[in-house]
Write a protein that holds these residues in place. Structure first.
Motif, PDB file in Angstrom:
ATOM      1  N   PHE A 149      -4.044 -63.567-102.992  1.00  0.00           N
ATOM      2  CA  PHE A 149      -4.009 -62.241-102.374  1.00  0.00           C
ATOM      3  C   PHE A 149      -5.410 -61.727-102.072  1.00  0.00           C
ATOM      4  CE2 PHE A 149      -3.550 -61.872-106.981  1.00  0.00           C
ATOM      5  CZ  PHE A 149      -4.592 -61.053-107.331  1.00  0.00           C
ATOM      6  N   ILE A 169      -1.749 -58.693-107.727  1.00  0.00           N
ATOM      7  CA  ILE A 169      -2.175 -57.803-106.656  1.00  0.00           C
ATOM      8  C   ILE A 169      -2.183 -56.343-107.082  1.00  0.00           C
ATOM      9  CG2 ILE A 169       0.120 -57.429-105.677  1.00  0.00           C
ATOM     10  CD1 ILE A 169      -1.168 -57.776-102.900  1.00  0.00           C
ATOM     11  N   THR A 205      -3.026 -59.928 -97.453  1.00  0.00           N
ATOM     12  CA  THR A 205      -1.967 -58.946 -97.706  1.00  0.00           C
ATOM     13  C   THR A 205      -1.243 -58.522 -96.434  1.00  0.00           C
ATOM     14  OG1 THR A 205      -3.637 -57.202 -97.550  1.00  0.00           O
ATOM     15  CG2 THR A 205      -3.108 -58.023 -99.755  1.00  0.00           C
ATOM     16  N   GLU A 256       4.008 -54.500 -96.719  1.00  0.00           N
ATOM     17  CA  GLU A 256       2.646 -55.024 -96.689  1.00  0.00           C
ATOM     18  C   GLU A 256       1.679 -53.870 -96.879  1.00  0.00           C
ATOM     19  OE1 GLU A 256       2.041 -57.137 -93.049  1.00  0.00           O
ATOM     20  OE2 GLU A 256       3.627 -58.606 -93.437  1.00  0.00           O
ATOM     21  N   TYR A 278      -5.545 -54.369 -97.181  1.00  0.00           N
ATOM     22  CA  TYR A 278      -6.327 -55.256 -98.059  1.00  0.00           C
ATOM     23  C   TYR A 278      -7.121 -54.451 -99.078  1.00  0.00           C
ATOM     24  CZ  TYR A 278      -9.490 -59.171 -99.170  1.00  0.00           C
ATOM     25  OH  TYR A 278     -10.206 -60.174 -99.801  1.00  0.00           O
ATOM     26  N   ILE A 322      -5.693 -53.621-102.763  1.00  0.00           N
ATOM     27  CA  ILE A 322      -5.541 -54.620-103.824  1.00  0.00           C
ATOM     28  C   ILE A 322      -6.097 -54.049-105.127  1.00  0.00           C
ATOM     29  CG2 ILE A 322      -6.373 -56.856-104.654  1.00  0.00           C
ATOM     30  CD1 ILE A 322      -6.334 -57.842-101.802  1.00  0.00           C
ATOM     31  N   SER A 362       8.110 -54.429-106.275  1.00  0.00           N
ATOM     32  CA  SER A 362       7.387 -55.653-105.910  1.00  0.00           C
ATOM     33  C   SER A 362       7.685 -56.769-106.906  1.00  0.00           C
ATOM     34  CB  SER A 362       5.879 -55.387-105.869  1.00  0.00           C
ATOM     35  OG  SER A 362       5.586 -54.333-104.980  1.00  0.00           O
ATOM     36  N   ILE A 385       5.429 -57.666-101.714  1.00  0.00           N
ATOM     37  CA  ILE A 385       5.320 -56.225-101.941  1.00  0.00           C
ATOM     38  C   ILE A 385       6.601 -55.540-101.467  1.00  0.00           C
ATOM     39  CG2 ILE A 385       4.085 -54.127-101.254  1.00  0.00           C
ATOM     40  CD1 ILE A 385       2.502 -55.815-103.166  1.00  0.00           C
TER      41      ILE A 385
END
Length: 745
Positions: free
Chosen positions: A93, A109, A217, A260, A263, A266, A296, A301
């Motif tokens: 991830f 994640i 991601t 989703e 990024y 995270i 999730s 996710i």
């Protein structure tokens, strides 16, 4: 040895030392090398795993073993930095192409950390082993001494792909930082091949292959039109959103499902996002949320927000983009070490550097292979020649007294001291003239090589060696041939490791959230003496008005869209939106007032609480401990900031009283020493809130105003003084700015 004192400017020494330190951090710790896209700790960890034989087709080894060996041999900067690096290289991830195959708990994640290094295991991934480390034995890169010069390590790994772009990089150095997003492996390889074929391609041309970043991601990049400038300059901001879907929920409700995330979310970002969404409901910014849950799993996710039936989903989604991290920015600064210097690089610069590196390692690789093939050819030709005159060679060997004599004959044709069967043999032996390498190979040759099939295999190997030499010479002498070899290799890597793009690249409009108009109603604000506040229904307040006024320190009716004003002893005004307070029942506890405002109970005391709408209608009277007084128009306190200065105080002074001026006629000041002064309210001048005011009463040494009282005409009010009752209306009305009377009763 005598001490030497060097006289120099201190600032020069500091400047030089700091520059040396900064460059050490930049080059040796924080920034990746553009050629392999790796920081030193990553490079050393991968090389150590390769040296330990922890290959992708062999068993996992304990992470602690890898960390300890890397720290002892190559990276003496602490085990945590090495293990953190190892962990990140396993996380799919964070890396679009993980470089290490991890076994065990390497975090997730949602921000849960990896298990201790003694519990986890790791080994090289197949891609890393075959495309990062495979050619180290072919002299393709330079090896340098390690920190204590007991080992040697590669200065750079012979990486065959533009890893700097594929896996991205983040690092903070001294005075600079790098932040490069990850990209799709297949797209980057296509761009690299295109650049090798035509190095005049522009960044715009290369972006026909590389559409933009490809985050592990997923998500959606929403500023597609800005990407060209980002990739041309190497800096900029990429705006990314999570992916949102809608589903039918229970009882006709709507489920907004986030599949989703950006990024940048995270780690602890998911928990923060859920807290932010819950806060939207708590602060009544939206009333559409029924529930939020994180569903999730290993499959991916799934954050579910349950909404009311009549929710405007698009408007609510825009609210999430505006108020939470569901839409965020990724700051791009493609900074890397290029030719020993930190450089911010454009997409074309990166392609150029990576292509140059591929040609460099290909040149060194095929130079090494050519040399080996030429050495092999020499030996093979010697063995074939020897097999053709094997009887003579055996006669030389049998007739020689030692190895040196036999070798001297084979190389130089010296026959002295060797017993031959005939003069013809001796004459022929003098003409053999093998090279030294060939002679050593003949002397070490085993008898089974004389078998017919072995001789045929030797001839075939020689033919293959000659073909290899021709091929390697062609690659080294022809730029086009070498280019084709590199392209073929890149094509094979793409075919084996390519994956579908995860991130959508698009242009999207800015999120616009239209707030629903709030229905304006009457509510009652109540706050107890401990500072717990809430609002209740106005009708409930009216029914229980006497009880509430007896039990609560402050209470009044106001609009739910209004603000509450808190005046404090420090001269501050703190404002609170009525909608920020929980609305409940009369017996509910409420929330501490300092939780919803900037008020700090440890530094100041609440003097007055009133609604802003009421203040707009009247003036306020301010009285300080040092007896400074003034009246201020209440409209001056209709402010948008949460905290402002309500009045100006001199050093050491503080507010004692703030009163809303309605029908009060006289004011009574009471001091700590027992002095009372009563004078008309209308003698106090009106000032701005930024003014100090005028003196209300002359105070004795170390005396100060303790209490302030107000009276209307014919109003009676009693206070306790010296354990007896004092009627304030009996005090004589005098002038402001006098000493007052000391009351003894």
């Amino acid at each position: 040895m005598e001490d030497r004192i060097i006289r120099t400017e201190y600032s020069d020494i500091m400047q030089k030392s700091f520059i040396d330190y900064a460059m050490s951090v930049i080059v040796a710790r924080a920034l990746p090398d553009i050629r392999d896209g790796l920081k030193p700790v990553q490079r050393r960890t991968l090389y150590d795993m390769y040296e330990l034989g922890i290959r992708y087709d062999r068993p996992y080894r304990k992470s602690a073993r890898i960390v300890g060996d890397t720290m002892g041999k190559y990276h003496p900067h602490g085990d945590s930095s090495i293990y953190d690096c190892l962990v990140v290289m396993t996380q799919d991830f964070k890396k679009i192409v993980p470089l290490v195959d991890g076994h065990g708990n390497f975090g997730n994640i949602e921000g849960d950390g990896a298990a201790a290094m003694r519990y986890t295991e790791a080994r090289l991934s197949k891609l890393t082993q075959e495309n990062f480390l495979e050619d180290l034995d072919k002299n393709v890169v330079d090896f340098v001494p390690n920190f204590d010069e007991t080992e040697r390590e590669p200065s750079v790994l012979p990486v065959k792909i533009p890893n700097f772009l594929i896996n991205g990089s983040e690092g903070i150095a001294v005075g600079m930082a790098t932040s490069t997003p990850p990209h799709n492996l297949a797209e980057v390889i296509d761009a690299e091949i295109a650049y090798i074929q035509n190095d005049s391609l522009t960044t715009k041309d290369l972006m026909k292959y590389i559409k933009g970043p490809d985050f592990p991601t997923g998500g959606v990049v929403i500023n597609k039109d800005e990407l060209l400038n980002i990739y041309e300059t190497g800096t900029g901001k990429i705006r990314i959103r999570g992916k949102v879907e809608t589903e039918k929920g229970k009882n006709g409700h709507i489920n907004l499902v986030i599949t989703e995330i950006p990024y940048t979310m995270i780690g602890m970002g998911i928990g923060k996002f859920m807290a932010d969404v819950a806060e939207l409901a708590e602060k009544k910014i939206t009333n559409d949320i029924i529930d939020i849950s994180n569903q999730s799993s290993k499959e991916g996710i799934r954050i579910v927000i349950e909404l009311k039936k009549d929710t405007d989903v698009d408007n609510f989604t825009n609210l999430l983009y505006k108020k939470t991290k569901l839409e965020d920015t990724f700051g791009v600064n493609m900074l890397a070490i290029d030719n020993g210097r930190p450089e911010t690089m454009s997409l074309k610069d990166i392609m150029r550097a990576c292509a140059d590196f591929q040609f460099e390692i290909a040149t060194r690789k095929y130079t090494t292979l050519l040399k080996k093939e030429q050495e092999k050819k020499e030996i093979q030709e010697g063995l074939i020649k020897a097999c053709n005159v094997i009887d003579l060679v055996i006669e030389v060997l049998r007739g020689s007294k030692d190895r040196a004599m036999a070798k001297n004959c084979l190389v130089n044709g010296v026959t002295d001291g060797i017993n031959f069967k005939s003069r013809e043999s001796k004459a022929m032996a003098a003409q053999l003239l093998f090279t030294e390498v060939q002679a050593d190979a003949i002397l070490e040759m085993r008898l089974y090589k004389l078998i017919g099939l072995e001789l045929e295999a030797l001839i075939k190997d020689h033919e293959q060696t000659v073909a290899n030499i021709y091929r390697y010479e062609d690659i080294l002498e022809s730029h086009e041939s070498m280019s084709m070899v590199i392209q073929d290799e890149l094509g094979k890597i793409k075919k084996e490791y390519q994956a579908k793009r995860k991130t959508v690249i698009d242009n999207r409009e800015n999120a616009v959230y239209e707030e629903k108009p709030v229905e304006e109603i009457d509510v009652a604000f109540i706050m107890d003496r401990f500072g717990y506040a809430k609002t209740i229904d106005a009708t409930t307040y009216e029914r229980n008005k006497e009880t509430i006024q007896a039990e609560f320190k402050y209470s009044f009716v106001m609009k739910n869209t209004g603000k509450i004003c808190l005046f404090t002893s420090a001269g501050n005004l703190h404002t609170i939106k009525a909608m920020d307070l929980p609305q409940g029942k009369m017996r509910d506890k409420g929330v501490p007032i300092d939780n919803v405002s900037n008020y700090n109970a440890s530094d100041e005391t609440v003097i007055l609480v009133a609604s802003q709408s009421e203040l707009n209608l009247y003036r306020l009277i301010f009285t300080t401990k040092s007896s400074m007084m003034k009246t201020v128009d209440g409209g001056e306190f209709d402010v948008s900031k949460r905290t402002v200065a309500a009045t100006k105080l001199t050093d050491g002074d503080e507010l004692v009283n703030v009163e809303v001026l309605k029908e009060q006629k006289t004011v009574i000041l009471r001091t700590e020493d027992g002095y009372f002064l009563r004078f008309p309210v209308d003698t106090i001048p009106e000032k701005k809130k930024t003014a100090v005011g005028v003196r209300g009463m002359r105070l004795g040494k170390n005396d100060f105003v303790r209490d302030v009282y107000y009276l209307n005409d014919l109003e009676e009010k009693t206070v306790e003084h010296n354990n007896k009752k004092l009627e304030l209306a009996h005090l004589k009305i005098t002038s402001r700015d006098t000493k007052g009377t000391k009351v003894r009763i």
